[in-house]
Write a protein that holds these residues in place. Structure first.
Motif, PDB file in Angstrom:
ATOM      1  N   ASP A  15       0.849  -1.208   0.000  1.00 32.63           N
ATOM      2  CA  ASP A  15       0.000   0.000   0.000  1.00 32.63           C
ATOM      3  C   ASP A  15       0.875   1.246   0.000  1.00 32.63           C
ATOM      4  O   ASP A  15       0.543   2.234  -0.652  1.00 32.63           O
ATOM      5  CB  ASP A  15      -0.909  -0.003   1.232  1.00 32.63           C
ATOM      6  N   GLU A  16       1.953   1.192   0.787  1.00 35.83           N
ATOM      7  CA  GLU A  16       2.882   2.337   0.832  1.00 35.83           C
ATOM      8  C   GLU A  16       4.283   1.796   0.540  1.00 35.83           C
ATOM      9  O   GLU A  16       4.998   1.402   1.454  1.00 35.83           O
ATOM     10  CB  GLU A  16       2.872   3.019   2.208  1.00 35.83           C
ATOM     11  N   ILE A  17       4.636   1.757  -0.752  1.00 37.79           N
ATOM     12  CA  ILE A  17       5.967   1.245  -1.136  1.00 37.79           C
ATOM     13  C   ILE A  17       7.041   2.181  -0.570  1.00 37.79           C
ATOM     14  O   ILE A  17       6.891   3.404  -0.623  1.00 37.79           O
ATOM     15  CB  ILE A  17       6.136   1.229  -2.668  1.00 37.79           C
TER      16      ILE A  17
ATOM     17  N   ALA B 163      -9.154   0.422   6.146  1.00 33.03           N
ATOM     18  CA  ALA B 163      -8.932  -0.173   7.478  1.00 33.03           C
ATOM     19  C   ALA B 163      -7.451  -0.153   7.839  1.00 33.03           C
ATOM     20  O   ALA B 163      -7.080   0.110   8.993  1.00 33.03           O
ATOM     21  CB  ALA B 163      -9.454  -1.603   7.491  1.00 33.03           C
ATOM     22  N   HIS B 164      -6.602  -0.410   6.856  1.00 35.35           N
ATOM     23  CA  HIS B 164      -5.149  -0.448   7.076  1.00 35.35           C
ATOM     24  C   HIS B 164      -4.631   0.945   7.451  1.00 35.35           C
ATOM     25  O   HIS B 164      -3.880   1.097   8.417  1.00 35.35           O
ATOM     26  CB  HIS B 164      -4.497  -0.957   5.784  1.00 35.35           C
ATOM     27  N   GLU B 165      -5.049   1.957   6.699  1.00 37.42           N
ATOM     28  CA  GLU B 165      -4.548   3.315   6.976  1.00 37.42           C
ATOM     29  C   GLU B 165      -5.048   3.815   8.334  1.00 37.42           C
ATOM     30  O   GLU B 165      -4.300   4.463   9.076  1.00 37.42           O
ATOM     31  CB  GLU B 165      -4.960   4.282   5.858  1.00 37.42           C
ATOM     32  N   GLY B 167      -5.678   1.913  10.763  1.00 37.38           N
ATOM     33  CA  GLY B 167      -4.823   1.157  11.691  1.00 37.38           C
ATOM     34  C   GLY B 167      -3.534   1.905  11.978  1.00 37.38           C
ATOM     35  O   GLY B 167      -3.115   2.027  13.139  1.00 37.38           O
ATOM     36  N   HIS B 168      -2.909   2.455  10.947  1.00 36.05           N
ATOM     37  CA  HIS B 168      -1.695   3.268  11.158  1.00 36.05           C
ATOM     38  C   HIS B 168      -2.015   4.474  12.050  1.00 36.05           C
ATOM     39  O   HIS B 168      -1.265   4.799  12.972  1.00 36.05           O
ATOM     40  CB  HIS B 168      -1.143   3.783   9.826  1.00 36.05           C
ATOM     41  N   VAL B 169      -3.134   5.152  11.754  1.00 32.47           N
ATOM     42  CA  VAL B 169      -3.481   6.351  12.525  1.00 32.47           C
ATOM     43  C   VAL B 169      -3.692   5.994  14.005  1.00 32.47           C
ATOM     44  O   VAL B 169      -3.382   6.780  14.900  1.00 32.47           O
ATOM     45  CB  VAL B 169      -4.732   7.051  11.928  1.00 32.47           C
ATOM     46  N   ALA B 173       1.887  -0.461  13.254  1.00 31.78           N
ATOM     47  CA  ALA B 173       2.949  -0.476  12.240  1.00 31.78           C
ATOM     48  C   ALA B 173       2.808  -1.745  11.405  1.00 31.78           C
ATOM     49  O   ALA B 173       2.052  -2.656  11.747  1.00 31.78           O
ATOM     50  CB  ALA B 173       4.312  -0.445  12.928  1.00 31.78           C
ATOM     51  N   HIS B 174       3.557  -1.791  10.300  1.00 32.80           N
ATOM     52  CA  HIS B 174       3.561  -3.008   9.478  1.00 32.80           C
ATOM     53  C   HIS B 174       4.170  -4.165  10.267  1.00 32.80           C
ATOM     54  O   HIS B 174       5.067  -3.972  11.090  1.00 32.80           O
ATOM     55  CB  HIS B 174       4.363  -2.782   8.195  1.00 32.80           C
ATOM     56  N   VAL B 175       3.688  -5.348   9.957  1.00 30.68           N
ATOM     57  CA  VAL B 175       4.123  -6.525  10.714  1.00 30.68           C
ATOM     58  C   VAL B 175       5.175  -7.353   9.978  1.00 30.68           C
ATOM     59  O   VAL B 175       5.712  -8.306  10.558  1.00 30.68           O
ATOM     60  CB  VAL B 175       2.910  -7.429  11.054  1.00 30.68           C
TER      61      VAL B 175
HETATM   62 ZN   LIG Z   1       0.797   0.601   5.693  1.00 31.02          ZN
END
Ligand SMILES: [Zn+2]
Lengths: 122, 226
Positions: A15-17, B163-165, B167-169, B173-175
């Motif tokens: 999603d965010e490269i 949902a992912h973005e 989640g960041h807010v 973080a990425h897993v």
């Molecule tokens: Zn992300």
């Protein structure tokens, strides 16, 4: 290890490269595959291929961005127009895209052309 | 296709207004306006979104909301849409292709300008800006100003990107970073919402949130009781 089409698609999927990091580690073998993806039917992958081209060294951008610049989806052409700002050798392509039918493409192409002209001595 | 209603539950079940109102503890005659203003979901906590639409994504926004609720339900977090607004006109036409650089915490002038549009967004509520595209090209970007929670979702987003973005807010973080071709890339975790390998690649919908992630989300001041 050879780079496959699937490998390159995986690079473009996040999603965010992290473009700078992807460009740092990408093999030159990926360049023709990126060009193919930049002309392909998925505008998400094609636009990311065009964005990644802006970070690649050597002649990669000259291989990839002309393909993205003729994509039917303006989102891909916008990504190409923006990436040209990093590649003085593609000034002519920026000038061409500055006459694109899509306003967003024209705006980004004009911005890239301006950036290149102000960076490059006459 | 579900509609864009505001109750946590309303999008999930094809119920009448009376049934929906009853399901959330409202009795007697209930107008749609009253229901949408006052309905409370069965979740202990809710995240409140305000949708600011500059361009419509390929995946319809209602699909993204339904998908988000599928995941957040499992965490006991309701998803409220408190307002939606179309941002139109020449200034927004320019911002619809948003310069976000590399989507870091150093915001661009474009991001700063767009994020000033916070009509109706209360404290501890999140503005979601739907744009045509970003430069560089991303599915979304959760970088925002401190104290002004926001995220951008683009036209190429997946059904899970919203949902992912968010989640960041909420602090996740990425897993499975870094992603290939970085030689240090770990195995992909494509059954997790916060995979860094692309939510288009998610394999077992709805994707998972693990306990520590749920705790982080529920501890966020952006998920107050509702
Ligand atoms: Zn992300």
């Amino acid at each position: 290890m050879p780079v496959t089409h699937a490998d390159v698609v995986n690079v473009l999927q996040p999603d965010e490269i992290d473009y700078p990091n992807a460009a740092r580690h990408l093999s030159a073998e990926a360049v023709p595959i990126l060009a193919e993806i930049a002309a392909g039917p998925d505008p998400g992958l094609a636009s990311k291929a065009a964005s990644l081209a802006g970070f690649l060294p050597g002649n990669a951008a000259s291989v990839i961005l002309p393909k993205a610049a003729t994509h039917p989806n303006p989102v891909v052409r916008i990504a190409a127009a923006a990436s040209i700002a990093h590649h003085a050798e593609l000034l002519e392509l920026a000038d061409h895209l500055a006459k694109d039918p899509d306003e967003g493409v024209r705006r980004w192409a004009s911005s890239s052309a301006h950036a290149l002209r102000t960076q490059t001595p006459n | 296709m579900p509609n864009l209603t505001d109750s946590c539950r309303a999008n999930r079940f094809p119920l009448s207004l009376r049934q929906m109102a009853s399901a959330v503890g409202m009795t007697g005659r209930v107008s749609a306006r009253t229901f949408l203003r006052t309905a409370r979901c069965s979740h202990g906590e809710c995240v409140t979104l305000h949708l600011k639409i500059l361009a419509l994504p390929q995946v319809p926004i209602p699909t993204m909301l339904v998908s988000m609720r599928e995941v957040y339900d499992g965490a006991g977090i309701g998803v409220r849409v408190a307002s939606r607004e179309f941002l139109t006109g020449p200034a927004f036409a320019t911002l619809a292709v948003l310069q976000v650089g590399n989507c870091t915490n150093t915001l661009t002038a474009d991001q700063i300008q767009l994020f000033t549009n916070r009509n109706n967004v209360g404290a501890n509520e999140i503005a979601i800006y739907f744009v045509l595209a970003t430069v560089q090209s991303f599915n979304g970007c959760a970088a925002h100003l401190a104290g002004q929670p926001a995220a951008v979702v683009t036209g190429i987003a997946s059904r899970w990107t919203l949902a992912h973005e968010v989640g960041h807010v909420l602090g996740l973080a990425h897993v499975d970073d870094p992603a290939p071709p970085d030689p240090n890339a770990p195995a992909a975790l494509l059954d997790r919402l916060m995979t860094g390998r692309g939510t288009h690649m998610i394999t077992n919908p709805p994707p998972d949130l693990i306990d520590t992630e749920v705790r982080t989300m529920r501890d966020s001041q952006l998920t107050p009781n509702c």
